[in-house]
Scaffold this motif. Structure first.
Motif, mmCIF file in Angstrom:
data_model
loop_
_atom_site.group_PDB
_atom_site.id
_atom_site.type_symbol
_atom_site.label_atom_id
_atom_site.label_comp_id
_atom_site.label_asym_id
_atom_site.label_seq_id
_atom_site.Cartn_x
_atom_site.Cartn_y
_atom_site.Cartn_z
ATOM 1 N N VAL A 279 0.866 -1.181 0.000
ATOM 2 C CA VAL A 279 0.000 0.000 0.000
ATOM 3 C C VAL A 279 0.899 1.225 0.000
ATOM 4 O O VAL A 279 1.780 1.349 0.860
ATOM 5 C CB VAL A 279 -0.934 0.027 1.228
ATOM 6 C CG1 VAL A 279 -1.871 1.227 1.175
ATOM 7 C CG2 VAL A 279 -1.712 -1.267 1.339
ATOM 8 N N ILE A 280 0.692 2.109 -0.958
ATOM 9 C CA ILE A 280 1.553 3.275 -1.049
ATOM 10 C C ILE A 280 1.440 4.119 0.220
ATOM 11 O O ILE A 280 0.377 4.229 0.825
ATOM 12 C CB ILE A 280 1.219 4.122 -2.293
ATOM 13 C CG1 ILE A 280 -0.228 4.568 -2.269
ATOM 14 C CG2 ILE A 280 1.535 3.351 -3.561
ATOM 15 C CD1 ILE A 280 -0.587 5.542 -3.378
ATOM 16 N N VAL A 281 2.544 4.686 0.651
ATOM 17 C CA VAL A 281 2.681 5.544 1.828
ATOM 18 C C VAL A 281 2.431 4.762 3.113
ATOM 19 O O VAL A 281 3.321 4.659 3.964
ATOM 20 C CB VAL A 281 1.747 6.776 1.764
ATOM 21 C CG1 VAL A 281 1.926 7.640 3.007
ATOM 22 C CG2 VAL A 281 2.017 7.610 0.514
ATOM 23 N N VAL A 282 1.246 4.186 3.266
ATOM 24 C CA VAL A 282 0.937 3.432 4.482
ATOM 25 C C VAL A 282 1.861 2.220 4.611
ATOM 26 O O VAL A 282 2.320 1.884 5.706
ATOM 27 C CB VAL A 282 -0.537 2.994 4.484
ATOM 28 C CG1 VAL A 282 -0.849 2.128 5.696
ATOM 29 C CG2 VAL A 282 -1.444 4.208 4.463
ATOM 30 N N GLY A 283 2.147 1.551 3.481
ATOM 31 C CA GLY A 283 3.054 0.414 3.509
ATOM 32 C C GLY A 283 4.438 0.814 3.965
ATOM 33 O O GLY A 283 5.096 0.094 4.736
ATOM 34 N N ASN A 284 4.934 1.963 3.511
ATOM 35 C CA ASN A 284 6.237 2.459 3.959
ATOM 36 C C ASN A 284 6.239 2.720 5.457
ATOM 37 O O ASN A 284 7.196 2.352 6.158
ATOM 38 C CB ASN A 284 6.586 3.745 3.213
ATOM 39 C CG ASN A 284 6.924 3.509 1.761
ATOM 40 O OD1 ASN A 284 6.049 3.197 0.958
ATOM 41 N ND2 ASN A 284 8.182 3.653 1.387
ATOM 42 N N CYS A 285 5.197 3.362 5.948
ATOM 43 C CA CYS A 285 5.124 3.673 7.373
ATOM 44 C C CYS A 285 5.059 2.400 8.213
ATOM 45 O O CYS A 285 5.736 2.279 9.248
ATOM 46 C CB CYS A 285 3.907 4.553 7.653
ATOM 47 S SG CYS A 285 3.923 6.143 6.788
#
Length: 330
Positions: A44-50
């Motif tokens: 998931v973009i952004v959320v996956g990074n976090c």
């Protein structure tokens, strides 16, 4: 009230129908989406990074672990400070002068989203450190979360239920307490406010249905494919429209609030599931860190925290798509 568009748009029946349709649509898209049964890694973009930045992909060395923990703690602290003073006070309050963000109103929600933003930024700073060190590409933070899609979708479905049903149930509680539409549901409102029936029913229904839904989602006792049998087939286009409907309906829940768009009202109702409209508690030993005295008072969806002559207002409103149903400001 004049029986114009606003009268029918904000009518209790309209608000209840929209709130409960969101629950149905969210579970329908969860059941129909093939990603819910996928065993591939969730990204998931952004959320996956976090998520990956905070929870997994920790290197072996103690120094690298310390650096990673230090960076995401610093990102959270920076995000909260920037959300409060930069975005909330400067951008929304002073520059754009949005009334719904006056004083401290909306500060916690702003801090939440700014924290996600800074976690995403600091994850790339951490990636830059790994690239400079060399031979650390296996620990690079990406949008892959390290869990399977089916597990992520189950967590998302539980979060969706908690957000959407609590929102709908709170709307139901408010509609049965308040009186802007005196001709609506007289017998139901009289029954709801009789003795402790409102409190008992609120918590009993909430805990019972939540327990059943969580068990059904986590254990796969019910198979949608066996129940559906082609009755409501879907494809990518129909699911995209369904997701759009969910977003629009979530926005409608906010717009149907009787105090929208400024969220300033004077209609007193009891706190959802509680016997009083306000509570007061003190923190005498922590007054250097926290406020010495808190006074929580709700007027439909608006809560006031007072300390002496100072007053800050917070609004409980629904989040957009699968997020928390209400938030509290300082």
């Amino acid at each position: 009230m004049a029986k114009d568009f606003r009268y029918y748009f904000q009518h209790p029946w309209s608000r209840l129908i929209v709130a409960y349709l969101v629950i149905f649509f969210n579970f329908l898209i969860f059941a129909e989406d093939p990603v819910s049964h996928s065993r591939t890694e969730a990204n998931v973009i952004v959320v996956g990074n976090c998520f990956s930045f905070v929870s997994n992909k920790y290197p072996e060395g103690g120094g690298w672990r310390f650096l990673k923990v230090f960076l995401w703690l610093l990102a959270i602290l920076t995000g909260m400070i920037a959300g409060k003073f930069l975005f909330h006070q400067r951008l929304f309050g002073q520059l754009l002068r949005l009334k719904m963000f006056r004083e401290d109103q909306g500060s916690w929600m702003t801090m939440f989203f700014s924290t996600i933003l800074f976690l995403f930024i600091f994850s790339h700073i951490y990636n830059l450190c790994l690239l400079m060190a060399g031979n650390m590409r296996a620990y690079i933070i990406t949008d892959f979360m390290g869990i399977r899609n089916e597990s992520f979708m189950k967590v998302a479905a539980v979060g969706t239920w908690m957000g959407d049903f609590v929102t709908a149930w709170m709307v139901t509680d408010m509609m049965l307490q308040d009186k802007p539409y005196p001709d609506w549901g007289k017998s139901a409102r009289a029954f709801w406010k009789r003795g402790n029936i409102r409190i008992v029913l609120f918590w009993t229904v909430l805990f019972t249905l939540t327990s059943v839904v969580v068990l059904v989602i986590t254990t796969d006792w019910i198979s949608w494919d066996k129940l559906n049998r082609g009755f409501l087939p879907s494809d990518e286009v129909s699911r995209a429209f369904l997701a759009s409907f969910i977003l629009v309906f979530d926005l409608l829940i906010v717009m149907q609030d009787w105090e929208f768009p400024h969220f300033m009202g004077d209609v007193d109702v009891n706190l959802p599931g509680l016997p009083a409209a306000h509570f007061q508690f003190r923190l005498p030993y922590f007054k250097k860190i926290f406020k010495e005295e808190y006074h929580i008072h709700i007027t439909e969806y608006t809560s006031n925290y007072r300390r002496g002559k100072d007053q800050s207002i917070c609004t409980c409103w629904t989040s957009i798509y699968q997020e928390s149903p209400f938030y509290w400001q300082e």
